[in-house]
Design a protein around this motif. Structure first.
Motif, PDB file in Angstrom:
ATOM      1  N   LEU A   1     -61.287 -72.670 -41.234  1.00 49.89           N
ATOM      2  CA  LEU A   1     -61.491 -73.581 -42.351  1.00 49.89           C
ATOM      3  C   LEU A   1     -60.172 -74.072 -42.930  1.00 49.89           C
ATOM      4  CD1 LEU A   1     -64.464 -72.279 -44.493  1.00 49.89           C
ATOM      5  CD2 LEU A   1     -64.311 -74.326 -43.079  1.00 49.89           C
ATOM      6  N   VAL A   2     -60.166 -75.328 -43.312  1.00 48.65           N
ATOM      7  CA  VAL A   2     -59.046 -75.834 -44.093  1.00 48.65           C
ATOM      8  C   VAL A   2     -59.524 -75.985 -45.529  1.00 48.65           C
ATOM      9  CG1 VAL A   2     -57.766 -76.973 -42.268  1.00 48.65           C
ATOM     10  CG2 VAL A   2     -59.653 -78.162 -43.373  1.00 48.65           C
ATOM     11  N   ALA A   3     -58.592 -75.946 -46.470  1.00 49.34           N
ATOM     12  CA  ALA A   3     -58.990 -75.925 -47.876  1.00 49.34           C
ATOM     13  C   ALA A   3     -58.106 -76.838 -48.702  1.00 49.34           C
ATOM     14  CB  ALA A   3     -58.888 -74.498 -48.410  1.00 49.34           C
ATOM     15  N   LEU A   4     -58.668 -77.331 -49.783  1.00 52.72           N
ATOM     16  CA  LEU A   4     -57.864 -78.031 -50.781  1.00 52.72           C
ATOM     17  C   LEU A   4     -58.411 -77.632 -52.150  1.00 52.72           C
ATOM     18  CD1 LEU A   4     -55.613 -80.009 -51.488  1.00 52.72           C
ATOM     19  CD2 LEU A   4     -57.268 -81.844 -51.367  1.00 52.72           C
ATOM     20  N   PRO A   5     -57.722 -76.713 -52.838  1.00 51.41           N
ATOM     21  CA  PRO A   5     -58.225 -76.261 -54.139  1.00 51.41           C
ATOM     22  C   PRO A   5     -58.367 -77.432 -55.103  1.00 51.41           C
ATOM     23  CG  PRO A   5     -56.363 -74.929 -53.430  1.00 51.41           C
ATOM     24  CD  PRO A   5     -56.460 -76.073 -52.477  1.00 51.41           C
ATOM     25  N   PHE A   6     -59.344 -77.305 -55.996  1.00 53.17           N
ATOM     26  CA  PHE A   6     -59.633 -78.373 -56.952  1.00 53.17           C
ATOM     27  C   PHE A   6     -58.386 -78.739 -57.766  1.00 53.17           C
ATOM     28  CE2 PHE A   6     -61.327 -80.175 -60.831  1.00 53.17           C
ATOM     29  CZ  PHE A   6     -62.284 -81.037 -60.332  1.00 53.17           C
ATOM     30  N   ALA A   7     -57.691 -77.712 -58.271  1.00 56.38           N
ATOM     31  CA  ALA A   7     -56.514 -77.964 -59.112  1.00 56.38           C
ATOM     32  C   ALA A   7     -55.451 -78.741 -58.332  1.00 56.38           C
ATOM     33  CB  ALA A   7     -55.941 -76.654 -59.625  1.00 56.38           C
ATOM     34  N   LYS A   8     -55.336 -78.410 -57.041  1.00 58.30           N
ATOM     35  CA  LYS A   8     -54.315 -79.064 -56.221  1.00 58.30           C
ATOM     36  C   LYS A   8     -54.666 -80.537 -56.005  1.00 58.30           C
ATOM     37  CE  LYS A   8     -50.499 -78.431 -54.072  1.00 58.30           C
ATOM     38  NZ  LYS A   8     -49.322 -77.817 -54.709  1.00 58.30           N
ATOM     39  N   SER A   9     -55.955 -80.815 -55.758  1.00 55.64           N
ATOM     40  CA  SER A   9     -56.316 -82.215 -55.543  1.00 55.64           C
ATOM     41  C   SER A   9     -56.161 -83.006 -56.843  1.00 55.64           C
ATOM     42  CB  SER A   9     -57.730 -82.350 -54.986  1.00 55.64           C
ATOM     43  OG  SER A   9     -58.625 -81.493 -55.639  1.00 55.64           O
ATOM     44  N   PHE A  10     -56.446 -82.334 -57.961  1.00 58.11           N
ATOM     45  CA  PHE A  10     -56.242 -82.990 -59.252  1.00 58.11           C
ATOM     46  C   PHE A  10     -54.764 -83.328 -59.436  1.00 58.11           C
ATOM     47  CE2 PHE A  10     -55.323 -82.985 -63.782  1.00 58.11           C
ATOM     48  CZ  PHE A  10     -56.315 -83.825 -64.258  1.00 58.11           C
ATOM     49  N   GLN A  11     -53.925 -82.382 -59.088  1.00 55.33           N
ATOM     50  CA  GLN A  11     -52.481 -82.600 -59.226  1.00 55.33           C
ATOM     51  C   GLN A  11     -52.010 -83.739 -58.331  1.00 55.33           C
ATOM     52  OE1 GLN A  11     -50.098 -79.211 -58.007  1.00 55.33           O
ATOM     53  NE2 GLN A  11     -48.336 -80.585 -57.902  1.00 55.33           N
ATOM     54  N   MET A  12     -52.553 -83.804 -57.094  1.00 54.35           N
ATOM     55  CA  MET A  12     -52.164 -84.879 -56.184  1.00 54.35           C
ATOM     56  C   MET A  12     -52.595 -86.232 -56.734  1.00 54.35           C
ATOM     57  SD  MET A  12     -52.990 -83.007 -52.552  1.00 54.35           S
ATOM     58  CE  MET A  12     -52.556 -84.278 -51.371  1.00 54.35           C
TER      59      MET A  12
END
Ligand SMILES: Nc1ncnc2c1ncn2[C@@H]1O[C@H](COP(=O)(O)OP(=O)(O)O)[C@@H](O)[C@H]1O
Ligand SMILES: [Mg+2]
Lengths: 246, 222
Positions: free
Chosen positions: B4-15
């Motif tokens: 699995l690959v992941a993108l935490p919610f906080a990280k996508s918000f930051q991006m």
């Protein structure tokens, strides 16, 4: 030699582009086996199909027919999740145009693949700084791509490609947008890293400087493999090309 | 082992936030069309509400101005008209509808542009292991932030202009009859509409772009 693991296997790969009126046959049946840990150059004139082959091996495009195996897995059989995982963990990509994310700093660019791989933020930042050191960009972590020279951007791209310790680095004309000596630096960096980490480097190029560092050269002509040369067969030739280039 | 690959919610918000902040001017242009659309919507609706409440007040002080700008101030007919409809004649509603339509097209166009000019970035992210939905999520977050910011600014601006206009035409005494609650509701609805339009504009191009093969996304000339 045959006991070494085949990290990439390409069998009968063809690629046609349907342009409506005409169909262009770009790859006309490529068979290739690449051993783990080798530095491979795919050489050929512009338009011979190097980038197209690069995209097939990297799972960035689908062959019209034939199969590509990475680590003995047919990548056409992978679902979207597995394919993303493969791109994230198994393969590092380097492009002629660098392709850094413009709004992110050097360090952030390097840590994206680690974020996707589930590495914690602190661990990713620490490893990112180490990678920056290794590619010779100490202190440049907060520079944006627009604040870096072409060579420096490509170094960031190399560090990004190495982020998840991939088995394979795919580089499509990595020196194509760089001047001569910067290009040589990047080639030397790739070679060093490949030796240190036993990474397989597959580089499409028409840059003869690449020949010196290659373990194997695959010559592509008009969508077919013209010939495959090992390093020892090559040495005689490189001398000729080297002197011709100088 | 599940790969699995992941993108935490906080990280996508930051991006998403970073993308807006760094491309500030570009985001401002996108958001501006939203501000204008929402301001216009709020202005016309709040203006109607204010006039309605002044008509219903039956305060003789407002009658000359009201009849001058064309309202039927006869109590009998005023009462029989639905309070919501005073002032919004068919023609005026038609104008609001057309202006909104123009704004919707403007917002969708702006969001479409902001996605297409980032095709290479999208292709690159996919090479690094992004799933289609990571891409969509980042764009949806950006559009939501822009929609909220543009919506809030636009709605407050529209309400402010509508209130000042009535103060200017009817004098300070009209303050006593200002339908504050109704204006507040209109402002909230307008913010919601703005955010919704922003999302509507970004969703289609983002989904299309996220499904492209990485090569196709990166080949796009920019
Ligand atoms: N998407 C495409 N549509 C049509 N033709 C393409 C496309 N991609 C590549 N080609 C054609 O395929 C041939 C080989 O291209 P490419 O693989 O980029 O060559 P190289 O990298 O060796 O210079 C060229 O003639 C090119 O025009
Ligand atoms: Mg090429």
């Amino acid at each position: 030699m045959s006991e070494a693991k085949k990290i990439v296997r390409v069998t009968g790969v063809t690629k046609d582009f349907d342009l409506g009126k005409i169909v262009v046959h770009v790859l006309k049946g490529i068979d290739l086996e690449i051993e783990e840990g080798k530095y491979i150059s795919i050489m050929g004139p512009s338009g011979s199909g190097k980038s197209t082959l690069f995209n097939m091996i990297g799972g960035l495009d689908k062959p019209t027919s034939g199969k590509v195996f990475i680590d003995e897995v047919d990548i056409a059989q992978l679902d979207a999740y597995e394919l993303a995982w493969l791109r994230c963990r198994k393969i590092g990509y380097i492009f002629q145009t660098f392709n850094l994310i413009p709004v992110m700093t050097a360090l952030e660019n390097i840590t994206i693949p680690m974020t996707f791989a589930g590495v914690s933020n602190d661990a990713a930042l620490q490893r990112g700084m180490e990678l920056l050191d290794q590619v010779g960009l100490t202190g440049r972590q907060s520079h944006r791509p627009s604040e870096l020279s072409g060579g420096q951007q490509q170094r960031v791209a190399v560090a990004r490609a190495l982020a998840n310790s991939p088995a394979i680095i795919l580089a499509d004309e990595p020196t194509g947008n760089l001047d001569l000596s910067t290009g040589e630096d990047i080639i030397r960096l790739l070679k060093e890293l490949s030796l240190q980490r036993n990474v397989t480097v597959i580089s499409a190029t028409h840059d003869y400087k690449m020949l010196n560092v290659s373990d194997q050269v695959v010559w592509i002509r008009d969508g077919r493999v013209d010939k495959i040369q090992q390093r020892d067969e090559l040495d005689i030739k490189t001398g000729g090309l080297e002197s011709a280039a100088h | 082992m599940r790969r699995l690959v992941a993108l935490p919610f906080a990280k996508s918000f930051q991006m998403a936030y970073q993308s807006i902040r760094v491309r500030f001017f570009r985001s401002l242009v996108t958001t501006m069309s939203l501000v204008l659309a929402v301001a216009f919507l709020t202005f016309t609706q709040a203006g109607n509400k204010i006039t309605t409440s002044l008509v219903l007040s039956q305060d003789p002080a407002f009658l000359p101005v009201l009849s001058k700008i064309g309202y039927d101030v006869n109590p009998a007919t005023a009462d029989s008209t639905s309070t919501d409809n005073i002032g919004s004649s068919a023609k005026q509603r038609w104008i609001v509808f057309l202006s909104l339509l123009v704004c919707v097209v403007g917002i969708i166009n702006a969001q479409l542009m902001s996605v297409t000019e980032r095709f290479r970035e999208i292709g690159t992210l996919k090479c690094l292991g992004a799933l289609d939905r990571f891409i969509v999520r980042i764009f949806v977050m950006e559009a939501t932030m822009q929609g909220l910011a543009g919506g809030i600014v636009g709605a407050l601006l529209g309400a402010l202009v509508a209130c000042s206009e009535s103060l200017f035409s009817f004098g300070l005494s009209s303050l006593a009859y200002m339908p504050w609650r109704a204006i507040g509701t209109i402002v909230l609805y307008a913010i919601g509409t703005g955010t919704g339009l922003s999302l509507l504009g970004v969703l289609y191009p983002a989904i299309v772009a996220s499904r492209m093969l990485p090569v196709d996304a990166m080949r796009v000339e920019q």
